[in-house]
Scaffold this active site. Sequence first.
Site, PDB file in Angstrom:
ATOM      1  N   HIS A 166       0.838  -1.209   0.000  1.00  0.00           N
ATOM      2  CA  HIS A 166       0.000   0.000   0.000  1.00  0.00           C
ATOM      3  C   HIS A 166       0.873   1.259   0.000  1.00  0.00           C
ATOM      4  CE1 HIS A 166      -3.320  -2.684   1.239  1.00  0.00           C
ATOM      5  NE2 HIS A 166      -4.106  -1.748   0.733  1.00  0.00           N
TER       6      HIS A 166
ATOM      7  N   LYS B 170      -0.682   4.895   4.479  1.00  0.00           N
ATOM      8  CA  LYS B 170      -1.612   3.966   5.125  1.00  0.00           C
ATOM      9  C   LYS B 170      -1.202   3.746   6.582  1.00  0.00           C
ATOM     10  CE  LYS B 170      -4.090  -0.363   4.682  1.00  0.00           C
ATOM     11  NZ  LYS B 170      -5.366   0.289   5.003  1.00  0.00           N
TER      12      LYS B 170
HETATM   13  P1  NAD Z   1      -7.433   9.610   4.381  1.00  0.00           P
HETATM   14  O1  NAD Z   1      -6.545   9.824   5.558  1.00  0.00           O
HETATM   15  O2  NAD Z   1      -7.024  10.129   3.045  1.00  0.00           O
HETATM   16  O3  NAD Z   1      -8.904  10.224   4.680  1.00  0.00           O
HETATM   17  C1  NAD Z   1      -9.560  10.122   5.916  1.00  0.00           C
HETATM   18  C2  NAD Z   1     -10.313  11.436   6.107  1.00  0.00           C
HETATM   19  O4  NAD Z   1     -11.152  11.281   7.257  1.00  0.00           O
HETATM   20  C3  NAD Z   1      -9.375  12.628   6.369  1.00  0.00           C
HETATM   21  O5  NAD Z   1      -9.771  13.740   5.572  1.00  0.00           O
HETATM   22  C4  NAD Z   1      -9.574  12.910   7.862  1.00  0.00           C
HETATM   23  O6  NAD Z   1      -9.420  14.286   8.184  1.00  0.00           O
HETATM   24  C5  NAD Z   1     -11.021  12.456   8.056  1.00  0.00           C
HETATM   25  N1  NAD Z   1     -11.346  12.083   9.435  1.00  0.00           N
HETATM   26  C6  NAD Z   1     -10.589  11.390  10.321  1.00  0.00           C
HETATM   27  N2  NAD Z   1     -11.279  11.256  11.477  1.00  0.00           N
HETATM   28  C7  NAD Z   1     -12.476  11.852  11.302  1.00  0.00           C
HETATM   29  C8  NAD Z   1     -13.625  12.011  12.137  1.00  0.00           C
HETATM   30  N3  NAD Z   1     -13.649  11.549  13.389  1.00  0.00           N
HETATM   31  N4  NAD Z   1     -14.693  12.675  11.627  1.00  0.00           N
HETATM   32  C9  NAD Z   1     -14.689  13.175  10.359  1.00  0.00           C
HETATM   33  N5  NAD Z   1     -13.618  13.028   9.524  1.00  0.00           N
HETATM   34  C10 NAD Z   1     -12.528  12.371   9.997  1.00  0.00           C
HETATM   35  O7  NAD Z   1      -7.683   8.027   4.322  1.00  0.00           O
HETATM   36  P2  NAD Z   1      -8.296   7.179   3.117  1.00  0.00           P
HETATM   37  O8  NAD Z   1      -7.194   6.642   2.295  1.00  0.00           O
HETATM   38  O9  NAD Z   1      -9.407   7.938   2.481  1.00  0.00           O
HETATM   39  O10 NAD Z   1      -8.876   5.931   3.927  1.00  0.00           O
HETATM   40  C11 NAD Z   1      -9.854   6.113   4.925  1.00  0.00           C
HETATM   41  C12 NAD Z   1     -10.160   4.751   5.544  1.00  0.00           C
HETATM   42  O11 NAD Z   1     -10.774   3.910   4.561  1.00  0.00           O
HETATM   43  C13 NAD Z   1      -8.924   3.990   6.021  1.00  0.00           C
HETATM   44  O12 NAD Z   1      -9.250   3.283   7.207  1.00  0.00           O
HETATM   45  C14 NAD Z   1      -8.643   3.025   4.890  1.00  0.00           C
HETATM   46  O13 NAD Z   1      -7.931   1.883   5.293  1.00  0.00           O
HETATM   47  C15 NAD Z   1     -10.058   2.695   4.474  1.00  0.00           C
HETATM   48  N6  NAD Z   1     -10.227   2.191   3.109  1.00  0.00           N
HETATM   49  C16 NAD Z   1     -11.191   1.276   2.938  1.00  0.00           C
HETATM   50  C17 NAD Z   1     -11.487   0.808   1.680  1.00  0.00           C
HETATM   51  C18 NAD Z   1     -12.617  -0.173   1.508  1.00  0.00           C
HETATM   52  O14 NAD Z   1     -12.889  -0.605   0.374  1.00  0.00           O
HETATM   53  N7  NAD Z   1     -13.310  -0.534   2.587  1.00  0.00           N
HETATM   54  C19 NAD Z   1     -10.762   1.257   0.577  1.00  0.00           C
HETATM   55  C20 NAD Z   1      -9.773   2.216   0.772  1.00  0.00           C
HETATM   56  C21 NAD Z   1      -9.513   2.688   2.051  1.00  0.00           C
END
Ligand code: NAD
Length: 270
Positions: free
Chosen positions: A158, A162
């Site tokens: 990744h 991450k």
């Molecule tokens: P990222 O860090 O780019 O985005 C997360 C966003 O959430 C940020 O803008 C952050 O400020 C915000 N945030 C954090 N805590 C918050 C809260 N309490 N309230 C509101 N906003 C909040 O991360 P990402 O790459 O977008 O990934 C996010 C999550 O999704 C991770 O856990 C990742 O592993 C997961 N993910 C899941 C899948 C899936 O298919 N299920 C796919 C990709 C990523």
Amino acid sequence: MTKVVIVGAAGRMGRTLVRCIREGAVPDVVLVGAVDLWDCPDLGRDAGRVAGVDEVGVPIGCDLAAVAPQADVVVDFSSHHGSTGNSSRCAEWGRPMVIGTTGLSADEQAEVGAAARRIPIVMSANMSLGVNLLLSLLERAAVALRDRGYDVEIVERHHRQKRDAPSGTALMLGAAVAAGFGRRLEEVAVYGRRGMSDGSRPGGEIGFHAMRGGDIVGDHTVLFAGMGELLEFTHRATGRETFAIGALRAAAWAKDRAPGLYSMRDVLGV
Ligand code: NAD
């Protein structure tokens, strides 16, 4: 029509979700709210602009309570504590949820499970069709290869930002193999290898290896290594749209469901 609020709207997945809604990637899903943290630099900006597309008329705010009442479903890709807390709040408000966030502890998962007794929640560490299909293929492979001398190792790669390792997807893939072997993942998982061993790898063990670097969206390989042959299953995400489209399909599916904790395999029927 399914009206959604996105939590984590300024993040990588949040922006992809907004873009997919704007482009109509899943029919009849509309954006009615976008939420991120109070110190997010994009607070107050239009969620479409932040996502790199045209304006959508929805500014990014930091108060889920203010926008949740307009939503049919809250789609949360924020952080493990954010999603956990939001599940309890959405249960109070009677708002269905889709949670894509990974890295939840056992206690946090239990809290989400408790919320799912009051509302429908679709939760999956990977929302792509390919990975969910792979889960059922792996279960079949593990049943066929069980007790036949095949060692399983799971390698994931990744991007450098991450946070959790191994990835939630790797753990799901491992759980599918363990189920096919008739074991629980906790009994057989080994995380990384270094130093000396006695050179005898226990049968049934599932090894996990995580790599981090650059902008890799997400690669997973599951190896079944036998004597004289190697069977490999690889999934490679080349963009985040596959996760976003899956999450939006899950939102449309969850809207009118009975309370319960559902997986993407329930949504996709694979
Ligand atoms: P990222 O860090 O780019 O985005 C997360 C966003 O959430 C940020 O803008 C952050 O400020 C915000 N945030 C954090 N805590 C918050 C809260 N309490 N309230 C509101 N906003 C909040 O991360 P990402 O790459 O977008 O990934 C996010 C999550 O999704 C991770 O856990 C990742 O592993 C997961 N993910 C899941 C899948 C899936 O298919 N299920 C796919 C990709 C990523």
